[in-house]
Motif scaffolding. Structure first.
Motif, short mmCIF file in Angstrom:
data_model
loop_
_atom_site.label_atom_id
_atom_site.label_comp_id
_atom_site.label_asym_id
_atom_site.label_seq_id
_atom_site.Cartn_x
_atom_site.Cartn_y
_atom_site.Cartn_z
N GLU A 191 4.47 5.01 -13.25
CA GLU A 191 4.20 4.13 -12.09
C GLU A 191 4.35 4.93 -10.81
N VAL A 192 3.29 4.93 -10.01
CA VAL A 192 3.28 5.71 -8.78
C VAL A 192 3.21 4.76 -7.58
N ASN A 193 4.08 4.99 -6.62
CA ASN A 193 4.07 4.20 -5.39
C ASN A 193 3.17 4.88 -4.37
N VAL A 194 2.23 4.12 -3.84
CA VAL A 194 1.25 4.66 -2.89
C VAL A 194 1.34 3.86 -1.59
N GLU A 195 1.28 4.56 -0.49
CA GLU A 195 1.23 3.90 0.81
C GLU A 195 0.06 4.44 1.61
N CYS A 196 -0.77 3.51 2.10
CA CYS A 196 -1.90 3.87 2.95
C CYS A 196 -1.69 3.23 4.32
N ARG A 197 -2.03 3.98 5.36
CA ARG A 197 -1.86 3.44 6.70
C ARG A 197 -3.00 3.88 7.59
N ILE A 198 -3.23 3.09 8.64
CA ILE A 198 -4.28 3.39 9.59
C ILE A 198 -3.70 4.21 10.73
N GLU A 225 9.58 -1.94 10.73
CA GLU A 225 10.25 -2.22 9.47
C GLU A 225 10.33 -3.72 9.17
N ARG A 226 10.11 -4.56 10.18
CA ARG A 226 10.15 -6.00 9.96
C ARG A 226 8.84 -6.52 9.38
N ASP A 227 7.80 -5.75 9.51
CA ASP A 227 6.50 -6.15 8.98
C ASP A 227 5.93 -5.01 8.15
N LYS A 228 6.06 -5.11 6.84
CA LYS A 228 5.65 -4.03 5.94
C LYS A 228 4.14 -3.87 5.85
N PHE A 229 3.39 -4.85 6.39
CA PHE A 229 1.93 -4.78 6.29
C PHE A 229 1.27 -4.48 7.64
N ALA A 230 2.06 -4.23 8.66
CA ALA A 230 1.50 -3.93 9.98
C ALA A 230 0.90 -2.53 9.98
N GLY A 231 -0.41 -2.46 9.94
CA GLY A 231 -1.09 -1.18 9.97
C GLY A 231 -0.95 -0.36 8.71
N ARG A 232 -0.46 -0.95 7.64
CA ARG A 232 -0.25 -0.18 6.40
C ARG A 232 -0.20 -1.14 5.21
N VAL A 233 -0.29 -0.56 4.03
CA VAL A 233 -0.15 -1.34 2.82
C VAL A 233 0.42 -0.42 1.74
N ALA A 234 1.35 -0.95 0.98
CA ALA A 234 1.95 -0.19 -0.13
C ALA A 234 1.62 -0.90 -1.44
N PHE A 235 1.25 -0.12 -2.43
CA PHE A 235 0.92 -0.69 -3.75
C PHE A 235 1.33 0.26 -4.84
N LYS A 236 1.35 -0.24 -6.05
CA LYS A 236 1.75 0.57 -7.22
C LYS A 236 0.52 0.85 -8.08
N LEU A 237 0.44 2.07 -8.54
CA LEU A 237 -0.70 2.50 -9.35
C LEU A 237 -0.16 3.08 -10.66
N ARG A 238 -0.73 2.61 -11.76
CA ARG A 238 -0.31 3.12 -13.08
C ARG A 238 -1.53 3.26 -13.97
N ILE A 239 -1.72 4.45 -14.52
CA ILE A 239 -2.82 4.74 -15.43
C ILE A 239 -2.22 5.00 -16.81
#
Length: 306
Positions: free
Chosen positions: A272-279, A289-303
């Motif tokens: 399981e890999v944690n990925v974070e993408c941001r603009i 830190e109060r808004d985890k989705f402000a200008g970014r998104v974190a998701f988990k990727l597993r192959i």
């Protein structure tokens, strides 16, 4: 001496009740004459009519201050967030290469999501815009409706377009594409007239404190190593200014959001890999830190591979 009250028969009670409902001698209905009932009904008719008129007038006055196309208050959307597609529960993208059903659901969602981006549909509905500048469409005193939108063609997504792709966006080969989109904010000039792009990294692991210092638990960034290499479409994850500003759903009828596709080439399997993408934009904060989705998104990727 106690005087006992004469007990009434059932017939007498019924007769008294009938006389209360309608008294033929006094012409009273339920204890009131017709004139009395008329005054009562007239009073409540006027009373509730006044309340209805006052409520309607209040609503009418309020609606004169509200636009049909633009929300009056949108303070909570000062900073746009990012989201991913395919849309999954808990933002977990899990792919079992040998199990078609595990990734076919993602493929079906992406097919439906990308249909409006087909080049033929974009050419029919949207304009070819000049890159590197905002596509402003002011009203200038006259309602400019509907607003035109700039083309974002599916072919711009390169190897993640899914067009004639036997790998099904890479999900059948363990090299999946994940699409990043920025949430819409009305009249927001993203980038502040400067170029912007999306970047993705393996999210750092949890840290522990050691004499007041933050030390990685294992001394290295596991997620960054397990994430491996990836490519982005359009190149470098660029988002052009011409897709802004957004004027709202009713004004921008055919608006299609710009996308950034990330194709992961060699994710470490069965991990399981944690990925974070941001603009990366001049006027979009990504460190709240109060808004985890402000200008970014974190998701988990597993192959998963056997």
């Amino acid at each position: 001496m106690v005087i006992q009250k004469e007990k009434k028969s059932c017939g007498q009670v019924v007769e008294e009740w009938k006389e209360f409902v309608w008294n033929p001698r006094t012409h009273q209905f339920m204890g009131r004459t017709g004139t009395s009932w008329a005054f009562i009904l007239l009073f409540y008719l006027v009373f509730y009519g006044f309340l209805t008129a006052m409520f309607s007038l209040t609503m009418w006055v309020m609606l004169q201050t509200v636009s049909d196309h633009t929300p009056k208050y949108q303070d909570r959307l000062a900073t746009p967030g990012l989201m991913i597609r395919p849309k999954t529960e808990n933002l977990d993208v899990i792919v079992n290469v040998s199990d078609t059903e595990s990734w076919d659901q993602h493929v079906q969602k992406l097919n439906k999501f990308l249909d409006p981006y087909n080049d033929s549909i974009q050419a029919q509905k949207n304009d070819v815009c000049r890159p590197g500048r905002y596509y402003e469409q002011p009203d200038n005193g006259v309602l400019n409706y509907p607003k035109r939108a700039c083309q974002f063609n599916r072919t711009q997504l390169g190897n993640c377009s899914g067009i004639g792709d036997p790998t099904h966006y890479g999900y059948s080969t363990g090299q999946p594409c994940v699409f990043i989109k920025m949430n819409r904010v009305i009249n927001f000039y993203a980038g502040a007239n400067q170029s912007m792009n999306v970047t993705c990294v393996g999210k750092k692991p949890h840290h522990h404190k050691n004499k007041g210092k933050l030390i990685p638990e294992d001394g290295r960034d596991e997620d960054a190593e397990n994430l491996g290499h990836f490519v982005m479409f359009p190149a470098n994850g660029n988002i052009d200014l011409m897709y802004f500003p957004y004027y709202g759903k009713k004004f921008h009828v055919n608006y299609t959001q710009p996308l950034v596709a990330v194709k992961f080439l060699n994710v470490t399997p069965n991990v399981e890999v944690n990925v974070e993408c941001r603009i990366n934009a001049a006027n979009i904060a990504t460190d709240d830190e109060r808004d985890k989705f402000a200008g970014r998104v974190a998701f988990k990727l597993r192959i998963n591979k056997t």
